[in-house]
Write a protein that holds these residues in place. Structure first.
Motif, PDB file in Angstrom:
ATOM      1  N   SER A 240       0.832  -1.211   0.000  1.00 17.35           N
ATOM      2  CA  SER A 240       0.000   0.000   0.000  1.00 17.35           C
ATOM      3  C   SER A 240       0.861   1.254   0.000  1.00 17.35           C
ATOM      4  N   SER A 241       1.821   1.308   0.904  1.00 15.76           N
ATOM      5  CA  SER A 241       2.668   2.495   1.016  1.00 15.76           C
ATOM      6  C   SER A 241       3.498   2.697  -0.241  1.00 15.76           C
ATOM      7  N   ALA A 242       4.018   1.616  -0.799  1.00 15.33           N
ATOM      8  CA  ALA A 242       4.870   1.723  -1.982  1.00 15.33           C
ATOM      9  C   ALA A 242       4.062   2.078  -3.230  1.00 15.33           C
ATOM     10  N   ALA A 243       2.986   1.334  -3.478  1.00 15.08           N
ATOM     11  CA  ALA A 243       2.216   1.526  -4.701  1.00 15.08           C
ATOM     12  C   ALA A 243       1.523   2.892  -4.732  1.00 15.08           C
ATOM     13  N   PHE A 244       0.890   3.278  -3.620  1.00 15.44           N
ATOM     14  CA  PHE A 244       0.209   4.567  -3.574  1.00 15.44           C
ATOM     15  C   PHE A 244       1.194   5.707  -3.827  1.00 15.44           C
ATOM     16  N   SER A 245       2.352   5.657  -3.185  1.00 13.92           N
ATOM     17  CA  SER A 245       3.325   6.740  -3.292  1.00 13.92           C
ATOM     18  C   SER A 245       3.920   6.819  -4.692  1.00 13.92           C
ATOM     19  N   LEU A 246       4.350   5.684  -5.231  1.00 13.99           N
ATOM     20  CA  LEU A 246       4.953   5.670  -6.558  1.00 13.99           C
ATOM     21  C   LEU A 246       3.968   6.131  -7.626  1.00 13.99           C
ATOM     22  N   TRP A 247       2.725   5.667  -7.524  1.00 15.98           N
ATOM     23  CA  TRP A 247       1.720   6.036  -8.521  1.00 15.98           C
ATOM     24  C   TRP A 247       1.409   7.532  -8.451  1.00 15.98           C
ATOM     25  N   ASN A 248       1.284   8.046  -7.244  1.00 15.38           N
ATOM     26  CA  ASN A 248       1.006   9.476  -7.091  1.00 15.38           C
ATOM     27  C   ASN A 248       2.153  10.332  -7.612  1.00 15.38           C
ATOM     28  N   LEU A 249       3.388   9.855  -7.462  1.00 19.53           N
ATOM     29  CA  LEU A 249       4.539  10.580  -8.001  1.00 19.53           C
ATOM     30  C   LEU A 249       4.541  10.543  -9.527  1.00 19.53           C
ATOM     31  N   LEU A 250       4.124   9.433 -10.099  1.00 13.76           N
ATOM     32  CA  LEU A 250       4.008   9.362 -11.552  1.00 13.76           C
ATOM     33  C   LEU A 250       2.983  10.371 -12.054  1.00 13.76           C
ATOM     34  N   LEU A 251       1.851  10.467 -11.348  1.00 21.07           N
ATOM     35  CA  LEU A 251       0.803  11.398 -11.741  1.00 21.07           C
ATOM     36  C   LEU A 251       1.234  12.850 -11.555  1.00 21.07           C
ATOM     37  N   LYS A 252       2.133  13.077 -10.625  1.00 15.27           N
ATOM     38  CA  LYS A 252       2.600  14.435 -10.369  1.00 15.27           C
ATOM     39  C   LYS A 252       3.415  14.971 -11.539  1.00 15.27           C
ATOM     40  N   TYR A 253       4.217  14.113 -12.151  1.00 16.82           N
ATOM     41  CA  TYR A 253       5.149  14.564 -13.183  1.00 16.82           C
ATOM     42  C   TYR A 253       4.702  14.259 -14.610  1.00 16.82           C
ATOM     43  N   ASN A 254       3.569  13.568 -14.766  1.00 17.77           N
ATOM     44  CA  ASN A 254       3.106  13.200 -16.107  1.00 17.77           C
ATOM     45  C   ASN A 254       1.614  13.458 -16.244  1.00 17.77           C
ATOM     46  N   LYS A 255       1.154  13.483 -17.492  1.00 20.54           N
ATOM     47  CA  LYS A 255      -0.280  13.581 -17.721  1.00 20.54           C
ATOM     48  C   LYS A 255      -0.949  12.284 -17.289  1.00 20.54           C
ATOM     49  N   VAL A 256      -2.187  12.396 -16.895  1.00 18.03           N
ATOM     50  CA  VAL A 256      -2.890  11.264 -16.311  1.00 18.03           C
ATOM     51  C   VAL A 256      -3.154  10.145 -17.319  1.00 18.03           C
ATOM     52  N   GLY A 257      -3.588  10.510 -18.533  1.00 15.30           N
ATOM     53  CA  GLY A 257      -3.965   9.509 -19.522  1.00 15.30           C
ATOM     54  C   GLY A 257      -2.924   8.442 -19.779  1.00 15.30           C
ATOM     55  N   PRO A 258      -1.697   8.835 -20.168  1.00 18.36           N
ATOM     56  CA  PRO A 258      -0.673   7.830 -20.458  1.00 18.36           C
ATOM     57  C   PRO A 258      -0.306   6.974 -19.248  1.00 18.36           C
ATOM     58  N   ILE A 259      -0.413   7.533 -18.051  1.00 16.18           N
ATOM     59  CA  ILE A 259      -0.099   6.761 -16.841  1.00 16.18           C
ATOM     60  C   ILE A 259      -1.243   5.809 -16.512  1.00 16.18           C
ATOM     61  N   SER A 260      -2.468   6.331 -16.538  1.00 13.18           N
ATOM     62  CA  SER A 260      -3.632   5.509 -16.187  1.00 13.18           C
ATOM     63  C   SER A 260      -3.840   4.361 -17.167  1.00 13.18           C
ATOM     64  N   MET A 261      -3.272   4.487 -18.365  1.00 12.99           N
ATOM     65  CA  MET A 261      -3.404   3.427 -19.356  1.00 12.99           C
ATOM     66  C   MET A 261      -2.830   2.109 -18.836  1.00 12.99           C
TER      67      MET A 261
END
Length: 320
Positions: A240-261
């Motif tokens: 939980s701690s790892a996945a939530f944090s890493l995913w939120n950091l990805l969303l911080k620096y990138n557009k949502v669409g390509p990440i959410s894909m």
């Protein structure tokens, strides 16, 4: 290489997003294995909530300790922030996982992973009414329809004649997905003034503590701590701690669409790992068709023509 370079490099983005989806997918069999190891029965809802509460409380503490070690001001938050974090923790952790843990206990890991993929489609629908620049177009609409058809199909038997749907099982997993989508939009607003790791840490910690209190209030408890059961609990907290944090950091620096894909990987990992660790059937005709449709739907609603690293934005709606 600094954080921004790491989290915008296409190769690292793909690797990190895949790891997050693998961790989330592994939660389905891990939760059910945890129920068995701690002798928590399907009908013991209060103990299921205590189990969930322990997981997220530990996960939150881990993140806050990491933030503190990294020099972040963990305790320097205003009264307004406390209220905002409490609301986010209650909705995105407590309320969501009340439905999620009960739902997972009353259905299979394979079905849970597929049903929970509706979070992507709910996010698209809610964003249409909230964000002016994120309307539903023809492609997104078709993607949502295809995805929901997949979710419906998984509830039929192999000959597609009998429909099997439990409100306390599949229904609760879907409700949890909707709650997550709605609360994630609220969580996005908080990132404008607070650090991502701190927000995630407090969200998990506050929500986890409330889950424990609710479970204990209704006479629930988690016992039978052994080396094996403790390791499963610790694993769930760490993922939980790892996945939530890493995913939120990805969303911080990138557009949502390509990440959410990359979200299409979560039900695949969840179904495969449930088959491996729980002995559930994944190669049934309806499961394969449902997985294909759900993954196709997720890909369609998030597909964009721009590259992953163009026009980075801070936190829009997404998996978390």
């Amino acid at each position: 290489m600094n954080s921004e370079k790491i989290f915008t490099d296409p190769k690292f983005v793909a690797i990190i997003a895949t790891i997050c989806c693998l961790l989330w997918g592994s939660a389905y069999p891990a939760i059910k294995i945890g129920y068995a190891l701690f002798n928590i029965s399907q009908s013991d809802v209060s103990s299921e909530l205590v189990f969930a509460g322990y997981r997220f409380t530990i996960a939150g503490i881990i993140l806050l300790i990491i933030a503190q070690k990294c020099g972040k001001s963990v305790f320097n938050i205003s009264k307004k922030n406390v209220l905002e974090l409490s609301l986010l923790g209650f909705t995105q952790t407590t309320l969501q996982y009340i439905f999620f843990y009960i739902g997972v206990a009353n259905t299979t890991g394979v079905k849970s992973s597929i049903m929970n993929s509706t979070v992507t489609f709910f996010s698209v629908i809610l964003a249409h009414y909230i964000y002016v620049d994120d309307r539903i177009n023809k492609q997104k609409a078709i993607g949502c329809i295809v995805g929901f058809i997949g979710v419906i199909i998984v509830n039929f038997n192999n000959n597609l004649l009998n429909f099997s749907f439990s409100f306390l099982g599949e229904g609760f997993v879907i409700i949890a997905a909707f709650i997550f989508s709605a609360s994630a939009i609220y969580g996005k607003k908080l990132t404008k003034s607070m650090d991502v790791i701190i927000i995630t840490g407090y969200m998990l910690f506050i929500g986890g503590v409330v889950l424990v209190l609710i479970g204990v209030l209704f006479k629930g408890g988690v016992y039978h701590f052994t080396m094996e059961s403790s390791l499963v609990l610790i694993y769930l907290a760490l993922l939980s701690s790892a996945a939530f944090s890493l995913w939120n950091l990805l969303l911080k620096y990138n557009k949502v669409g390509p990440i959410s894909m990359f979200n299409f990987l979560t039900p695949i990992f969840g179904a495969v790992l449930s088959a491996i660790f729980l002995g559930e059937k994944i190669l049934e005709f309806k499961n394969i068709i449902a997985l294909i449709l759900v993954c196709l739907g997720i890909w369609m609603v998030n597909r964009e023509k721009i590259s992953i690293c163009q026009n980075p934005v801070k936190f829009q709606h997404g998996r978390n």
